[in-house]
Motif scaffolding. Structure first.
Motif, short mmCIF file in Angstrom:
data_model
loop_
_atom_site.label_atom_id
_atom_site.label_comp_id
_atom_site.label_asym_id
_atom_site.label_seq_id
_atom_site.Cartn_x
_atom_site.Cartn_y
_atom_site.Cartn_z
N VAL A 44 1.89 0.45 -7.05
CA VAL A 44 2.19 -0.96 -6.75
C VAL A 44 2.39 -1.15 -5.25
O VAL A 44 1.89 -2.11 -4.65
CB VAL A 44 3.45 -1.42 -7.53
N ALA A 45 3.11 -0.22 -4.61
CA ALA A 45 3.33 -0.32 -3.17
C ALA A 45 2.01 -0.27 -2.41
O ALA A 45 1.79 -1.06 -1.48
CB ALA A 45 4.24 0.82 -2.72
N GLN A 46 1.12 0.64 -2.81
CA GLN A 46 -0.17 0.74 -2.14
C GLN A 46 -1.02 -0.50 -2.37
O GLN A 46 -1.68 -1.00 -1.44
CB GLN A 46 -0.91 1.99 -2.63
N LYS A 47 -0.99 -1.01 -3.58
CA LYS A 47 -1.80 -2.19 -3.92
C LYS A 47 -1.45 -3.38 -3.06
O LYS A 47 -2.33 -4.14 -2.63
CB LYS A 47 -1.61 -2.52 -5.41
N TYR A 48 -0.14 -3.57 -2.78
CA TYR A 48 0.29 -4.76 -2.05
C TYR A 48 0.68 -4.48 -0.61
O TYR A 48 1.18 -5.37 0.08
CB TYR A 48 1.45 -5.41 -2.80
N GLY A 49 0.47 -3.27 -0.14
CA GLY A 49 0.76 -2.95 1.24
C GLY A 49 2.25 -2.94 1.56
O GLY A 49 2.65 -3.26 2.69
N LEU A 50 3.08 -2.56 0.60
CA LEU A 50 4.52 -2.48 0.81
C LEU A 50 4.92 -1.08 1.27
O LEU A 50 4.27 -0.10 0.91
CB LEU A 50 5.26 -2.82 -0.49
#
Length: 346
Positions: A203-209
């Motif tokens: 999820v972090a990688q998907k949204y650049g977090l």
């Protein structure tokens, strides 16, 4: 051949009601869309029914099931929540339950972000100034009407969103907050569920977090710039947001509840706002609703935006919910797979 009888506890607009225009069903429907179904009408008409479609305001309990009799095999509710349904009783009597979870995800995520903005930017108190004709009494000043900025800025290059509950609506809300520059996501979820660091990293990688991380409630309260309450209801989560939680929040933080009123202690939140433990709050749900009058502690707080449970109130969403509820009812009555059935265990 005797047609199965179905009872519909609210008029669902013509485009949905047309789904019941079929020769294999005997349909009895409450005629009004805006007026709640009379309980006595429902009890009298459900006798001998095979299925019933209800709203959140219709209690599905022993009284209703006894009035229906042994023919009842399906209950369909036009809602994602089912606190108004005695699920265990339905399971014991082998009555199926259909509900409408996915349809309202985007609408509730939209209003969650809206409430965060409204609470942070003092929309309630400043709107009242204009509506009361008091604007001329407030000359412009360098820091007049100011509140904390939701997005990243020259002072705060990192922003942290916190979620109590990390299901579909929470992740749809996360997606909407990414363009505001949020960099971190913390969440607390059911203690019985196993941590999933692989999913969090994806999820972090998907949204650049920079991070998506499951944490304890205390850390969530301390570190979040905005906390979204998006957990399911239930006695085990009653007042999960209490004085202890609120006292740990940042003084510039905002709390948003678009899930269940029982998750937040209203008295504690009102006290927290009065004493400045956090900046503001936006709630679409309140414990005891709709019995929320002008003297309610949250309504009296100028930094609390209170909405009358309109999270799913877009025309598109409500039509989608009504359509799903209708299809659940029809499929259940005809012994076909229901589009969305709650799997129950006794």
């Amino acid at each position: 051949m005797v047609r199965p009888k179905v009872v519909i506890a609210r008029h669902l607009r013509e485009e949905v009601m047309r789904l019941f225009d079929r020769p294999d069903l005997d349909v009895v429907a409450w005629p009004s869309e805006t007026e709640a179904c009379d309980r006595n009408w429902l009890l009298n008409n459900i006798a001998g029914a095979t299925g019933v479609l209800v709203m959140l305001t219709d209690k599905v309990n022993a009284e209703l099931l006894d009035a229906a009799g042994p023919t009842l095999c399906v209950v369909s509710t036009m809602s994602v929540g089912y606190e108004h349904v005695d699920v265990q009783l339905l399971a014991r009597r082998n009555v199926k339950l259909g509900y409408t979870p996915d349809v309202l995800t985007d609408a509730v995520a939209d209003i969650s972000v809206m409430l965060a903005l409204m609470a942070g930017r003092n929309v309630r108190s400043t709107t009242n100034i204009v509506q009361n004709g008091d604007w001329p009494n407030y000359p412009w000043s360098p820091f007049g009407f100011c509140g904390p900025q939701l997005s990243t800025n020259w002072i705060h290059s990192t922003r942290t969103m916190g979620f109590i509950g990390f299901g579909r609506i929470a992740q749809a809300t996360l997606k909407r907050l990414v363009p505001f520059g949020f960099t971190h996501c913390l969440y607390a979820s059911n203690p019985s569920s196993l941590p999933n660091p692989t999913r969090d990293a994806e999820v972090a990688q998907k949204y650049g977090l920079r991070e998506v991380r499951r944490v304890a409630l205390d850390e969530l309260a301390r570190e979040s710039d905005v906390v979204f309450v998006l957990a399911p209801g239930g006695p085990e989560l009653y007042h999960i947001v209490n004085e202890q939680f609120l006292k740990q929040m940042k003084k510039t933080a905002v709390l948003v509840n678009t899930a269940r009123g029982t998750l937040v202690d209203s008295e504690a939140l009102a006290k927290a706002l009065r004493e400045g433990w956090l900046w503001g709050a936006g709630v679409d749900v309140v414990e005891g609703e709709p019995k929320v009058a002008a003297d309610h502690p949250l309504v009296k707080e100028p930094r609390c935006v209170v909405l009358p449970h309109i999270g799913s109130a877009t025309t598109e969403t409500r039509l989608g919910m009504a359509t799903t509820a209708a299809k659940n009812l029809i499929a259940g009555v005809l012994n076909e797979p229901m589009p969305v059935e709650l799997k129950m265990t006794q």
